[in-house]
Design a protein around this motif. Structure first.
Motif, PDB file in Angstrom:
ATOM      1  N   VAL A  11      14.524  -1.782  -9.033  1.00 21.04           N
ATOM      2  CA  VAL A  11      14.531  -2.601  -7.819  1.00 21.04           C
ATOM      3  C   VAL A  11      15.966  -2.738  -7.312  1.00 21.04           C
ATOM      4  CG1 VAL A  11      12.442  -3.886  -8.459  1.00 21.04           C
ATOM      5  CG2 VAL A  11      14.683  -4.773  -9.120  1.00 21.04           C
ATOM      6  N   PRO A  12      16.148  -2.899  -5.992  1.00 17.78           N
ATOM      7  CA  PRO A  12      17.492  -3.062  -5.449  1.00 17.78           C
ATOM      8  C   PRO A  12      17.966  -4.516  -5.427  1.00 17.78           C
ATOM      9  CG  PRO A  12      15.936  -2.858  -3.660  1.00 17.78           C
ATOM     10  CD  PRO A  12      15.146  -2.693  -4.931  1.00 17.78           C
ATOM     11  N   ASP A  13      17.075  -5.467  -5.644  1.00 23.83           N
ATOM     12  CA  ASP A  13      17.409  -6.890  -5.577  1.00 23.83           C
ATOM     13  C   ASP A  13      16.641  -7.604  -6.687  1.00 23.83           C
ATOM     14  OD1 ASP A  13      17.386  -9.670  -4.977  1.00 23.83           O
ATOM     15  OD2 ASP A  13      17.663  -9.262  -2.843  1.00 23.83           O
ATOM     16  N   LEU A  14      17.338  -7.904  -7.781  1.00 24.54           N
ATOM     17  CA  LEU A  14      16.693  -8.446  -8.976  1.00 24.54           C
ATOM     18  C   LEU A  14      16.046  -9.811  -8.726  1.00 24.54           C
ATOM     19  CD1 LEU A  14      16.197  -7.534 -11.867  1.00 24.54           C
ATOM     20  CD2 LEU A  14      18.299  -8.705 -12.517  1.00 24.54           C
ATOM     21  N   ALA A  15      16.744 -10.705  -8.061  1.00 25.38           N
ATOM     22  CA  ALA A  15      16.194 -12.042  -7.811  1.00 25.38           C
ATOM     23  C   ALA A  15      14.951 -11.970  -6.935  1.00 25.38           C
ATOM     24  CB  ALA A  15      17.249 -12.934  -7.169  1.00 25.38           C
ATOM     25  N   ARG A  16      15.004 -11.159  -5.896  1.00 27.71           N
ATOM     26  CA  ARG A  16      13.843 -11.009  -4.995  1.00 27.71           C
ATOM     27  C   ARG A  16      12.663 -10.376  -5.730  1.00 27.71           C
ATOM     28  NH1 ARG A  16      13.519  -6.940  -0.167  1.00 27.71           N
ATOM     29  NH2 ARG A  16      11.542  -7.580   0.749  1.00 27.71           N
ATOM     30  N   ALA A  17      12.934  -9.381  -6.558  1.00 26.10           N
ATOM     31  CA  ALA A  17      11.872  -8.722  -7.314  1.00 26.10           C
ATOM     32  C   ALA A  17      11.238  -9.679  -8.318  1.00 26.10           C
ATOM     33  CB  ALA A  17      12.419  -7.495  -8.031  1.00 26.10           C
ATOM     34  N   GLU A  18      12.062 -10.464  -9.004  1.00 20.21           N
ATOM     35  CA  GLU A  18      11.533 -11.443  -9.954  1.00 20.21           C
ATOM     36  C   GLU A  18      10.651 -12.451  -9.234  1.00 20.21           C
ATOM     37  OE1 GLU A  18      13.064 -14.832 -13.127  1.00 20.21           O
ATOM     38  OE2 GLU A  18      14.523 -13.508 -12.205  1.00 20.21           O
ATOM     39  N   ALA A  19      11.106 -12.946  -8.102  1.00 13.99           N
ATOM     40  CA  ALA A  19      10.311 -13.900  -7.330  1.00 13.99           C
ATOM     41  C   ALA A  19       8.993 -13.272  -6.890  1.00 13.99           C
ATOM     42  CB  ALA A  19      11.105 -14.388  -6.120  1.00 13.99           C
ATOM     43  N   PHE A  20       9.032 -12.018  -6.422  1.00 19.09           N
ATOM     44  CA  PHE A  20       7.811 -11.345  -5.975  1.00 19.09           C
ATOM     45  C   PHE A  20       6.819 -11.180  -7.122  1.00 19.09           C
ATOM     46  CE2 PHE A  20       5.289  -7.475  -5.802  1.00 19.09           C
ATOM     47  CZ  PHE A  20       4.480  -7.764  -4.710  1.00 19.09           C
ATOM     48  N   TYR A  21       7.233 -10.574  -8.228  1.00 15.55           N
ATOM     49  CA  TYR A  21       6.291 -10.276  -9.307  1.00 15.55           C
ATOM     50  C   TYR A  21       5.763 -11.542  -9.980  1.00 15.55           C
ATOM     51  CZ  TYR A  21       6.505  -5.292  -8.811  1.00 15.55           C
ATOM     52  OH  TYR A  21       6.357  -4.022  -8.316  1.00 15.55           O
ATOM     53  N   ILE A 108     -11.337  -2.226  -5.875  1.00 14.26           N
ATOM     54  CA  ILE A 108      -9.899  -1.967  -5.918  1.00 14.26           C
ATOM     55  C   ILE A 108      -9.247  -2.317  -4.584  1.00 14.26           C
ATOM     56  CG2 ILE A 108     -10.260   0.455  -5.284  1.00 14.26           C
ATOM     57  CD1 ILE A 108      -7.796   1.143  -7.026  1.00 14.26           C
ATOM     58  N   ALA A 109      -8.027  -2.834  -4.661  1.00 18.34           N
ATOM     59  CA  ALA A 109      -7.178  -3.045  -3.491  1.00 18.34           C
ATOM     60  C   ALA A 109      -5.862  -2.338  -3.758  1.00 18.34           C
ATOM     61  CB  ALA A 109      -6.946  -4.531  -3.251  1.00 18.34           C
ATOM     62  N   GLN A 110      -5.415  -1.528  -2.810  1.00 17.75           N
ATOM     63  CA  GLN A 110      -4.149  -0.824  -2.944  1.00 17.75           C
ATOM     64  C   GLN A 110      -3.097  -1.538  -2.104  1.00 17.75           C
ATOM     65  OE1 GLN A 110      -6.078   2.984  -1.853  1.00 17.75           O
ATOM     66  NE2 GLN A 110      -4.889   3.797  -3.579  1.00 17.75           N
ATOM     67  N   LEU A 111      -1.911  -1.722  -2.699  1.00 14.45           N
ATOM     68  CA  LEU A 111      -0.823  -2.427  -2.035  1.00 14.45           C
ATOM     69  C   LEU A 111       0.497  -1.728  -2.321  1.00 14.45           C
ATOM     70  CD1 LEU A 111      -2.649  -4.904  -3.756  1.00 14.45           C
ATOM     71  CD2 LEU A 111      -1.660  -6.041  -1.802  1.00 14.45           C
ATOM     72  N   ALA A 112       1.524  -2.162  -1.608  1.00  9.10           N
ATOM     73  CA  ALA A 112       2.889  -1.747  -1.900  1.00  9.10           C
ATOM     74  C   ALA A 112       3.710  -3.011  -2.094  1.00  9.10           C
ATOM     75  CB  ALA A 112       3.463  -0.916  -0.760  1.00  9.10           C
ATOM     76  N   ASP A 113       4.596  -3.000  -3.090  1.00  8.72           N
ATOM     77  CA  ASP A 113       5.485  -4.138  -3.284  1.00  8.72           C
ATOM     78  C   ASP A 113       6.613  -4.071  -2.240  1.00  8.72           C
ATOM     79  OD1 ASP A 113       7.571  -2.468  -4.198  1.00  8.72           O
ATOM     80  OD2 ASP A 113       7.469  -3.170  -6.263  1.00  8.72           O
ATOM     81  N   PRO A 114       7.451  -5.076  -2.132  1.00  9.96           N
ATOM     82  CA  PRO A 114       8.507  -5.059  -1.119  1.00  9.96           C
ATOM     83  C   PRO A 114       9.560  -3.970  -1.313  1.00  9.96           C
ATOM     84  CG  PRO A 114       8.136  -7.304  -1.896  1.00  9.96           C
ATOM     85  CD  PRO A 114       7.365  -6.383  -2.805  1.00  9.96           C
ATOM     86  N   PHE A 115       9.495  -3.237  -2.420  1.00 13.59           N
ATOM     87  CA  PHE A 115      10.500  -2.229  -2.743  1.00 13.59           C
ATOM     88  C   PHE A 115       9.954  -0.807  -2.647  1.00 13.59           C
ATOM     89  CE2 PHE A 115      10.751  -6.138  -5.135  1.00 13.59           C
ATOM     90  CZ  PHE A 115      11.861  -6.707  -4.518  1.00 13.59           C
ATOM     91  N   GLY A 116       8.745  -0.658  -2.075  1.00 15.64           N
ATOM     92  CA  GLY A 116       8.167   0.654  -1.855  1.00 15.64           C
ATOM     93  C   GLY A 116       7.282   1.168  -2.971  1.00 15.64           C
ATOM     94  N   HIS A 117       7.149   0.435  -4.065  1.00 14.66           N
ATOM     95  CA  HIS A 117       6.320   0.871  -5.182  1.00 14.66           C
ATOM     96  C   HIS A 117       4.848   0.552  -4.901  1.00 14.66           C
ATOM     97  CE1 HIS A 117      10.040   1.300  -7.363  1.00 14.66           C
ATOM     98  NE2 HIS A 117      10.276   0.010  -7.336  1.00 14.66           N
ATOM     99  N   GLY A 118       3.980   1.514  -5.132  1.00 15.12           N
ATOM    100  CA  GLY A 118       2.548   1.272  -4.994  1.00 15.12           C
ATOM    101  C   GLY A 118       2.011   0.563  -6.218  1.00 15.12           C
ATOM    102  N   LEU A 119       1.028  -0.277  -5.997  1.00 12.36           N
ATOM    103  CA  LEU A 119       0.327  -0.915  -7.108  1.00 12.36           C
ATOM    104  C   LEU A 119      -1.098  -1.208  -6.668  1.00 12.36           C
ATOM    105  CD1 LEU A 119       0.135  -4.356  -6.745  1.00 12.36           C
ATOM    106  CD2 LEU A 119       2.568  -3.957  -6.834  1.00 12.36           C
ATOM    107  N   CYS A 120      -1.984  -1.295  -7.629  1.00 13.46           N
ATOM    108  CA  CYS A 120      -3.387  -1.574  -7.341  1.00 13.46           C
ATOM    109  C   CYS A 120      -3.806  -2.838  -8.069  1.00 13.46           C
ATOM    110  CB  CYS A 120      -4.280  -0.428  -7.806  1.00 13.46           C
ATOM    111  SG  CYS A 120      -3.954   1.126  -6.951  1.00 13.46           S
TER     112      CYS A 120
END
Length: 139
Positions: A11-21, A108-120
């Motif tokens: 991830v390019p922004d650790l704090a933002r990624a932690e908050a998101f996940y 199933i629902a397909q999504l993308a996280d704020p950093f471009g990674h796909g997840l289901c």
């Protein structure tokens, strides 16, 4: 010894990624590993968010690009309430990619996280993958 599974997400922004996940998937912070990584707990395997700048070398001639990208290796999170999980993920910043779809094993629902990674996000039926499992021909 059987292999252990660790999930690493650049991830390019650790704090933002932690908050998101944590908000999107109800994970919780574990250990901080120096200033460039955080362990998230609450899934079947630990998730490690690794601070990696955009444009940095990812492998050989590949550079990190955090725009939406696709890879054949992706993360599936099994949830009990798919609609609630999708709403929580979207509220945290995920982007849904299409409608929730039925499958022989559940939905199933397909999504993308704020950093471009796909997840289901997956909600299994009562039988789950057993609904599509084939008998082992070696038996």
């Amino acid at each position: 010894m059987r292999p252990a599974l660790l999930v690493n997400i650049d991830v390019p922004d650790l704090a933002r990624a932690e908050a998101f996940y944590c908000a999107a998937l109800d994970l919780r912070p574990g250990r901080r590993l120096g200033g460039g990584a955080v362990e998230l707990l609450g899934a079947d395997a630990p998730v490690y968010l690794l601070l990696q700048p955009p444009g940095g070398v990812a492998a050989a001639d590949h550079r990190r690009d955090y725009g939406r990208h696709w890879t054949p290796v992706h993360l599936d999170f099994v949830v009990a309430d798919l609609e609630a999980a999708v709403a929580r993920a979207e509220a945290a910043g995920a982007v849904r990619e299409g409608a929730i779809r039925p499958a022989a094993w559940g939905r199933i629902a397909q999504l993308a996280d704020p950093f471009g990674h796909g997840l289901c996000l997956i909600a299994f039926s009562d039988r789950g993958y057993d609904a599509i499992a084939l008998e082992d021909p070696a038996r």
